[in-house]
Structure formats: C-alpha cells, structure tokens
Design an enzyme around this catalytic site. Sequence first.
Site, PDB file in Angstrom:
ATOM      1  N   ARG A  80     -18.171  16.429 -29.170  1.00  0.00           N
ATOM      2  CA  ARG A  80     -19.359  17.260 -28.997  1.00  0.00           C
ATOM      3  C   ARG A  80     -18.953  18.717 -28.833  1.00  0.00           C
ATOM      4  O   ARG A  80     -18.059  19.141 -29.562  1.00  0.00           O
ATOM      5  CB  ARG A  80     -20.284  16.708 -27.911  1.00  0.00           C
ATOM      6  CG  ARG A  80     -19.617  16.195 -26.663  1.00  0.00           C
ATOM      7  CD  ARG A  80     -20.637  15.603 -25.720  1.00  0.00           C
ATOM      8  NE  ARG A  80     -20.389  16.016 -24.354  1.00  0.00           N
ATOM      9  CZ  ARG A  80     -21.258  15.899 -23.383  1.00  0.00           C
ATOM     10  NH1 ARG A  80     -22.454  15.423 -23.618  1.00  0.00           N
ATOM     11  NH2 ARG A  80     -20.952  16.259 -22.164  1.00  0.00           N
TER      12      ARG A  80
ATOM     13  N   VAL B 164     -15.085  19.833 -28.751  1.00  0.00           N
ATOM     14  CA  VAL B 164     -14.323  19.431 -29.938  1.00  0.00           C
ATOM     15  C   VAL B 164     -14.696  20.338 -31.117  1.00  0.00           C
ATOM     16  O   VAL B 164     -13.824  20.825 -31.846  1.00  0.00           O
ATOM     17  CB  VAL B 164     -14.575  17.938 -30.275  1.00  0.00           C
ATOM     18  CG1 VAL B 164     -14.093  17.605 -31.679  1.00  0.00           C
ATOM     19  CG2 VAL B 164     -13.905  17.044 -29.236  1.00  0.00           C
ATOM     20  N   HIS B 165     -15.993  20.589 -31.273  1.00  0.00           N
ATOM     21  CA  HIS B 165     -16.433  21.467 -32.361  1.00  0.00           C
ATOM     22  C   HIS B 165     -15.885  22.880 -32.164  1.00  0.00           C
ATOM     23  O   HIS B 165     -15.492  23.546 -33.122  1.00  0.00           O
ATOM     24  CB  HIS B 165     -17.968  21.487 -32.464  1.00  0.00           C
ATOM     25  CG  HIS B 165     -18.512  20.245 -33.100  1.00  0.00           C
ATOM     26  ND1 HIS B 165     -18.564  19.041 -32.435  1.00  0.00           N
ATOM     27  CD2 HIS B 165     -18.996  19.999 -34.341  1.00  0.00           C
ATOM     28  CE1 HIS B 165     -19.074  18.113 -33.242  1.00  0.00           C
ATOM     29  NE2 HIS B 165     -19.339  18.672 -34.404  1.00  0.00           N
ATOM     30  N   HIS B 166     -15.859  23.312 -30.910  1.00  0.00           N
ATOM     31  CA  HIS B 166     -15.346  24.642 -30.614  1.00  0.00           C
ATOM     32  C   HIS B 166     -13.868  24.744 -30.990  1.00  0.00           C
ATOM     33  O   HIS B 166     -13.437  25.694 -31.641  1.00  0.00           O
ATOM     34  CB  HIS B 166     -15.564  24.969 -29.133  1.00  0.00           C
ATOM     35  CG  HIS B 166     -15.328  26.405 -28.805  1.00  0.00           C
ATOM     36  ND1 HIS B 166     -14.082  26.885 -28.457  1.00  0.00           N
ATOM     37  CD2 HIS B 166     -16.158  27.470 -28.807  1.00  0.00           C
ATOM     38  CE1 HIS B 166     -14.173  28.194 -28.240  1.00  0.00           C
ATOM     39  NE2 HIS B 166     -15.423  28.574 -28.447  1.00  0.00           N
TER      40      HIS B 166
ATOM     41  N   VAL C 160     -13.582  24.466 -34.991  1.00  0.00           N
ATOM     42  CA  VAL C 160     -14.222  25.498 -35.808  1.00  0.00           C
ATOM     43  C   VAL C 160     -13.900  26.913 -35.319  1.00  0.00           C
ATOM     44  O   VAL C 160     -13.543  27.777 -36.115  1.00  0.00           O
ATOM     45  CB  VAL C 160     -15.759  25.278 -35.858  1.00  0.00           C
ATOM     46  CG1 VAL C 160     -16.458  26.414 -36.587  1.00  0.00           C
ATOM     47  CG2 VAL C 160     -16.062  23.946 -36.531  1.00  0.00           C
TER      48      VAL C 160
END
Lengths: 207, 300
Positions: A34, A37-39, A42
């Site tokens: 969530r 992890v995306h941070h 990306v």
Amino acid sequence: MSIFHFTTPVTDEDIRKVHIGDVIYLTGEIVTGRDDVHHRVVVSGKEPPVDLKGKAIFHAGPIMKKISAEGEEDKYKVISVGPTTSMRMEKAEAEFLAATGTKIIIGKGGMGPKTTKGCVDNCAIHTIFPGGCAVVAAEECVETEGVEWLDLGMPEAMWKLRVEEFGPLVVSIDSYGDNLIENNKVEFEKKKQAALESLKGKLDYMS
Amino acid sequence: MSCDSQVVERLSGLVSSFICHSAGHLPDDVKTRLAQMKEVETEGFAPSIYDVMQKNMEMADKLGRPSCQDTGLPQFFAKVGTGFPYLEEIEPALIEAVKKATVEAPLRHNAVEVFDEVNTGNNVARRIPWIDWELVPGSDKLELYFYMAGGGCSLPGFAKVLMPLEGYDGIAKAVFDQMTTYGVNACPPCLVGIGIAGSAEVAAKLSKKALLRPVGSHNDNPKAAQMEKDIEDGLNSVGLGPGGFGGKLSVMGVNIEQAARHPATLAVGMSTACWAHRRAGIIISPDFTYDFFTHKGVTL
Ligand code: SF4
C-alpha cells in the site's frame, strides 16, 4: 456479467477478456502493498524485492501471526486481510504498473483517471474485493510464502501470499479504460441533486 | 492517592476480553439492521456482496478472528459514576487492556506517533487509546464504550462552521457531498453520525457520540428525529449499495446529536461508521459484575 477463473502469471490475453462488472476468482501468487510500498518503488525508485510480473498487487495491511518457533526459519499465517482504500495509491499506481508489470490491482473503492490510463497503457485491471470481509479473504490465502520490506511494519510490508480461488474480485477498471465506480459516482451525483431538491423546505427550522 | 495494582489487573483483564470480543462480533443492533437491508437488496451486485459479508461474520465468530483487518485506532468513551470506587485505576486499566488485546485478539498495530512518524507497535501512543470522559452523579458504575476507528470509515469525517443563513439545508448538503464521494471508500452501508453545535470541535465530538447510539434509535427532539429520517431517506435514494456497487439503500441509519449554538454560527460535524461498526458497550459495577449491553448474552 461474466465469471472468470485466472491463475498467475496472468497474460495480456486474459486481461483483454474482462470488462467492468465481471467477476474474477484468482489462484496463484498475490503480494500486498500500500502507501509505503508504492512510495518506495515510484518515488524513491527502489527495485521491488518481489517479481510482480503477471501477478496481483493487493492494497491491504494484514494482521499476520508468526507461527515458527524460536530459532526456526520465520513462518507466518494470515489472521485477517482485507482491502484498503485504493484511492490513496492513485498518485503512484500508473507508474507502479509500468515499473513492475503487475496485471491486477486488488483493493476497495474506485481509482481515478490516472490509474485508468495506467490500466490501458499497461494492459492491467483494478478489481474490488468486498470491504470488511477480511476473514473470508484470509481463509482463501492458503500459504504465506514470505515477506519483504518488513522494516515498514506489519501492515505496510510486502507479504507474498499463495491464494486459491481468491474472490469475488469485481472488475472496476478494465484495460479498455472503463471505470465502474466513476460511472456509479456520476449516477450518485445526479440522485444526490434530486434528493437535496426534495429536502428543500423540510429542514427550515429557522422560520 | 495511589493506584491499586490488583484492581488495575482485574479491570484491564475484563476490558481486554471486551475488546477482543468486539473485534470479531458486531453489536446486536447492527447485525439486525444488516439482515433487514440484505432482504431489501435483491438486485445487481448487492446480494452477492451481502452474502460475503454474512459469511465473513460467521467465519470471524467460528475462528475467533478480528472480522476486519483494520481494527482501528482504539477509542474509549467513559461515563463514570461519581461513586465508582476505582477512579484512579480506570485510565491505567484501559491502557493496559489495549496492550493485552493487541496481543490476544490480535489487533493490527495502528498507532503512529505524529511528527516522529513511528508506529509504536502496541496501539498505545500519545493520547491513544483516546479516552473521552463524562461524569455521572449519583451512580457507582462505569459505563464504557469502545470503538475501533478504522481508516476507511474515518476518512469521510469532517467538521465546519456554517453561517446561520446557510441553514439546516447547508448541513444536509455538506453531509450528502461527503457521502457520495468519500462514502464509497468507507465500506457502506455506513451509519452516519451528525453533530450540530456552535463550534467545530463540539460538532465533531457529538458526531462521534451519535455513532455510539444504537442503529434505529431516535433523537429525543421530534424535529431532530424527523431530520434523521429525512436525511436517511435522502441518502438511501442515492443508492450507494454495499461497497459502493449501487443498490436500493446507502446507509444503516443517520443519528444526530446536538448542543445549543451561538446566534451567529451553525457548526456541523460528521463521522461515519462502516458496516463493520465495531462499537461495544458495557456497564461495570464495583464488584466487577457487568452488563455487556451491546452484545446480549455474551459472557466474557
Ligand atoms: S472501512 Fe471498516 S470494514 Fe472497511 S476496511 Fe475500514 S475498518 Fe474495515
């Protein structure tokens, strides 16, 4: 509405078959991820420690329990795992799809135009698992294969889960750019206007 | 005065079991309302979503698990009898109970220290568990509510101060705007709590207290009760359905709580509870006997 049973790795051909409103039951490997992890993937540009090609990213922060004894190799069991609000990942999801080759996003609520375009560009879909149904989901996870980035904490880590007939997953964004929840919201908006109109005069307690 | 550690242990043991039970079991009024709504929702996706919700409640009970993985930020609302003999022990017991339940339920680690941005790992952190205190003169009992404030269901919450001429219609509009946008992320059907007052913080707090009232209860002011019904009917006509997939209904209900306002302000607050509305209420007597009144017939 059609029902599909897919196994990971899912192919572009599979993804092309489904449209918004269809239902999928998924067997194979899904990975939780969530906000953090995306941070990392990306914004910080880190290489994901799990190969996500053809697999599903599950927007979820589970309750896990360690079941291995002291000194043994770590082993975990899923106690409760359900979808979290997907919209929080809107900013980063399109890039995440491109960077990882993920084919299926699993979450709750809809996602916006940026992710919709990301699904078209990367031949991917967004699906919704019924919110708050975390024990049903946990029991469809037959094995916890491992965990990465546990330094982010239990809810934020990447849990690699082997699932069987995981679902129902309602397709909410398809690879053709259709978006079920956005369509619903247009309807809701119209009905909202009508509802507010019919409330007029009823709440005038000040006169 | 010093704290009696035996009393803390006894009280925290009881409250911890109370928390663990409420993590896996919805209160009686919520279960009844969901069953009624399931009967009405016969078209589209709604029946199959309600089926999964029903299955989830049964499995959580059978396996003794938290029914949703988001066991929320822990919040207590205490109504303390001025004659309750263990005033010193309540707060340490509640904190201890949260630590225990975090391991035993188990609860997800949800308390993140602001500024330090660290998850404390035991659901205890600055001002968490959140404890709201009220005194009840003439009582020797402790009436305690526990609420799991989940992320998705806290997201639609807001408070703002309207100009009086925006009127009660302005309140309705603010609530509808929020419910048709953020509402779909809050695992509908939601219970909507509305607070009306003279300033933002009072309205916000009352909106959460409104959620502690049973589903299907009514405000004691007939006009307020009518407004609850009017907004409920209006929101239902929007047809969010379970999970935002569309349906005949949107909400489990609308509860309003109010405090008098200033002549020049009309403040509104809103809190939402998701369908997994984990609210639990218990009355504890000085001899530690209890009435677990939101979950009748349950022995802790
Ligand atoms: S909104 Fe409620 S049911 Fe949905 S995930 Fe959050 S806590 Fe669980």
